[in-house]
Design a protein around this motif. Sequence first.
Motif, PDB file in Angstrom:
ATOM      1  N   ARG A  11      21.874  10.285  32.380  1.00 46.50           N
ATOM      2  CA  ARG A  11      21.095   9.647  31.320  1.00 46.50           C
ATOM      3  C   ARG A  11      19.792   9.202  31.979  1.00 46.50           C
ATOM      4  O   ARG A  11      19.821   8.298  32.827  1.00 46.50           O
ATOM      5  CB  ARG A  11      21.840   8.452  30.731  1.00 46.50           C
ATOM      6  CG  ARG A  11      23.253   8.747  30.226  1.00 46.50           C
ATOM      7  CD  ARG A  11      23.965   7.429  29.927  1.00 46.50           C
ATOM      8  NE  ARG A  11      25.327   7.588  29.471  1.00 46.50           N
ATOM      9  CZ  ARG A  11      26.379   7.769  30.283  1.00 46.50           C
ATOM     10  NH1 ARG A  11      26.201   7.848  31.605  1.00 46.50           N
ATOM     11  NH2 ARG A  11      27.594   7.875  29.790  1.00 46.50           N
ATOM     12  N   THR A  12      18.679   9.805  31.604  1.00 46.93           N
ATOM     13  CA  THR A  12      17.420   9.562  32.299  1.00 46.93           C
ATOM     14  C   THR A  12      16.290   9.324  31.309  1.00 46.93           C
ATOM     15  O   THR A  12      16.091  10.134  30.392  1.00 46.93           O
ATOM     16  CB  THR A  12      17.051  10.771  33.189  1.00 46.93           C
ATOM     17  OG1 THR A  12      18.147  11.082  34.053  1.00 46.93           O
ATOM     18  CG2 THR A  12      15.806  10.471  34.020  1.00 46.93           C
ATOM     19  N   VAL A  13      15.551   8.232  31.505  1.00 46.00           N
ATOM     20  CA  VAL A  13      14.345   7.996  30.709  1.00 46.00           C
ATOM     21  C   VAL A  13      13.178   8.665  31.439  1.00 46.00           C
ATOM     22  O   VAL A  13      12.938   8.404  32.619  1.00 46.00           O
ATOM     23  CB  VAL A  13      14.069   6.495  30.543  1.00 46.00           C
ATOM     24  CG1 VAL A  13      12.748   6.276  29.786  1.00 46.00           C
ATOM     25  CG2 VAL A  13      15.227   5.813  29.807  1.00 46.00           C
ATOM     26  N   ARG A  14      12.467   9.554  30.740  1.00 45.94           N
ATOM     27  CA  ARG A  14      11.373  10.278  31.384  1.00 45.94           C
ATOM     28  C   ARG A  14      10.299  10.649  30.366  1.00 45.94           C
ATOM     29  O   ARG A  14      10.517  10.594  29.151  1.00 45.94           O
ATOM     30  CB  ARG A  14      11.893  11.543  32.077  1.00 45.94           C
ATOM     31  CG  ARG A  14      12.463  12.603  31.143  1.00 45.94           C
ATOM     32  CD  ARG A  14      12.715  13.890  31.911  1.00 45.94           C
ATOM     33  NE  ARG A  14      13.329  14.950  31.139  1.00 45.94           N
ATOM     34  CZ  ARG A  14      12.685  15.773  30.320  1.00 45.94           C
ATOM     35  NH1 ARG A  14      11.383  15.624  30.117  1.00 45.94           N
ATOM     36  NH2 ARG A  14      13.337  16.742  29.685  1.00 45.94           N
ATOM     37  N   SER A  15       9.144  11.049  30.892  1.00 45.54           N
ATOM     38  CA  SER A  15       8.068  11.543  30.037  1.00 45.54           C
ATOM     39  C   SER A  15       8.406  12.947  29.559  1.00 45.54           C
ATOM     40  O   SER A  15       9.075  13.719  30.268  1.00 45.54           O
ATOM     41  CB  SER A  15       6.752  11.582  30.823  1.00 45.54           C
ATOM     42  OG  SER A  15       6.397  10.293  31.258  1.00 45.54           O
ATOM     43  N   THR A  40       7.781   9.213  25.689  1.00 45.55           N
ATOM     44  CA  THR A  40       8.928   9.235  26.600  1.00 45.55           C
ATOM     45  C   THR A  40      10.202   9.439  25.794  1.00 45.55           C
ATOM     46  O   THR A  40      10.251   9.178  24.587  1.00 45.55           O
ATOM     47  CB  THR A  40       9.034   7.930  27.404  1.00 45.55           C
ATOM     48  OG1 THR A  40       9.130   6.827  26.489  1.00 45.55           O
ATOM     49  CG2 THR A  40       7.829   7.758  28.308  1.00 45.55           C
ATOM     50  N   ALA A  41      11.219   9.900  26.478  1.00 47.28           N
ATOM     51  CA  ALA A  41      12.492  10.176  25.805  1.00 47.28           C
ATOM     52  C   ALA A  41      13.648   9.871  26.740  1.00 47.28           C
ATOM     53  O   ALA A  41      13.490   9.833  27.973  1.00 47.28           O
ATOM     54  CB  ALA A  41      12.550  11.637  25.357  1.00 47.28           C
ATOM     55  N   LEU A  42      14.800   9.651  26.148  1.00 49.89           N
ATOM     56  CA  LEU A  42      16.038   9.523  26.908  1.00 49.89           C
ATOM     57  C   LEU A  42      16.664  10.911  26.973  1.00 49.89           C
ATOM     58  O   LEU A  42      17.027  11.483  25.938  1.00 49.89           O
ATOM     59  CB  LEU A  42      16.992   8.546  26.215  1.00 49.89           C
ATOM     60  CG  LEU A  42      18.389   8.409  26.826  1.00 49.89           C
ATOM     61  CD1 LEU A  42      18.318   7.944  28.281  1.00 49.89           C
ATOM     62  CD2 LEU A  42      19.247   7.454  26.001  1.00 49.89           C
ATOM     63  N   GLU A  43      16.739  11.461  28.177  1.00 46.56           N
ATOM     64  CA  GLU A  43      17.354  12.769  28.362  1.00 46.56           C
ATOM     65  C   GLU A  43      18.824  12.591  28.703  1.00 46.56           C
ATOM     66  O   GLU A  43      19.179  11.844  29.619  1.00 46.56           O
ATOM     67  CB  GLU A  43      16.672  13.550  29.481  1.00 46.56           C
ATOM     68  CG  GLU A  43      17.297  14.931  29.691  1.00 46.56           C
ATOM     69  CD  GLU A  43      16.803  15.613  30.955  1.00 46.56           C
ATOM     70  OE1 GLU A  43      16.205  16.692  30.837  1.00 46.56           O
ATOM     71  OE2 GLU A  43      17.009  15.053  32.056  1.00 46.56           O
ATOM     72  N   MET A  78      12.246   7.589  22.826  1.00 49.78           N
ATOM     73  CA  MET A  78      12.488   6.188  23.148  1.00 49.78           C
ATOM     74  C   MET A  78      12.058   5.273  22.008  1.00 49.78           C
ATOM     75  O   MET A  78      12.590   4.172  21.853  1.00 49.78           O
ATOM     76  CB  MET A  78      11.765   5.813  24.439  1.00 49.78           C
ATOM     77  CG  MET A  78      12.389   6.418  25.697  1.00 49.78           C
ATOM     78  SD  MET A  78      14.131   5.939  25.917  1.00 49.78           S
ATOM     79  CE  MET A  78      13.977   4.164  26.168  1.00 49.78           C
ATOM     80  N   GLU A 128      14.706  -1.737  22.207  1.00 51.64           N
ATOM     81  CA  GLU A 128      14.117  -1.996  23.513  1.00 51.64           C
ATOM     82  C   GLU A 128      15.124  -2.538  24.516  1.00 51.64           C
ATOM     83  O   GLU A 128      14.997  -2.317  25.722  1.00 51.64           O
ATOM     84  CB  GLU A 128      12.947  -2.982  23.362  1.00 51.64           C
ATOM     85  CG  GLU A 128      11.753  -2.398  22.618  1.00 51.64           C
ATOM     86  CD  GLU A 128      10.585  -3.352  22.588  1.00 51.64           C
ATOM     87  OE1 GLU A 128      10.697  -4.458  23.189  1.00 51.64           O
ATOM     88  OE2 GLU A 128       9.555  -3.026  21.965  1.00 51.64           O
ATOM     89  N   PRO A 146      20.811   2.807  28.561  1.00 51.73           N
ATOM     90  CA  PRO A 146      21.241   4.198  28.369  1.00 51.73           C
ATOM     91  C   PRO A 146      22.744   4.386  28.520  1.00 51.73           C
ATOM     92  O   PRO A 146      23.326   5.298  27.920  1.00 51.73           O
ATOM     93  CB  PRO A 146      20.479   4.951  29.469  1.00 51.73           C
ATOM     94  CG  PRO A 146      19.247   4.136  29.693  1.00 51.73           C
ATOM     95  CD  PRO A 146      19.715   2.708  29.540  1.00 51.73           C
TER      96      PRO A 146
END
Length: 227
Positions: free
Chosen positions: A94-98, A114-117, A138, A143, A147
């Motif tokens: 679970r990764t928050v990334r651009s 950004t999104a949660l992958e 996201m 907030e 994840p």
Amino acid sequence: MATDLRQAISLGEYAPGDRLPIEAELAKRYGVSRTTVRSALRQLEANSLVRTQHGVGTFVADSPAVRAGLERLDSITDSIRASGRAAGMVYRSRTVRSLLPDEAAKMGLSAESTALELRRSILADGEVVAYSYDLMPMSLLPEDMSPEELDGSIFTFLRERLDIIPERAVAEVHAVASQHIGWGPEAAYNSLYVLLDQLHYGTDRLLIYSRTYFIEGRYAFTIVRSR
């Protein structure tokens, strides 16, 4: 050779339950070594197209573990349960990334989004049937949400945590051959997939961009068409 046998099975030359010719006969028919024959049969078995009974022979497997209709917007876990199987999943990450530029364009979002992958293995009766790569904006998520709270069906999370129900999806279906999809020990034995590339929407916004790779032979899709 594996491709020829797979085609023969799909065309009904060998029906479910039929025993394939013995290794020596297959080697002679295709002009290959018995080592090549065994490798081809292992590949077909990894894709659940055949099953081997040691000392007896290799047989064409029964129908795929899961069947689903593309015309219905159900979660994967729901379609697995509808097939009489126990649904499960294992989250790899679970990764928050651009977003990458092509992802942002596909999702209709700005390049700065950004999104949660999420990366998940989808299981039916404990057997991996698909690998899913999912992106959730996201801006959709609270907030203060961790994840780690996402630990099961994404549709269930949307409904129970956010009070959102996916209403429609726009999907593309592709055949994919790759040695670089998935993870875990079983991934090395799979190279053919059906990719469901789809955008899920709620009433007024994008919810999920999913790329789900269904392992050939383990998951079958149907489409009901009428005039």
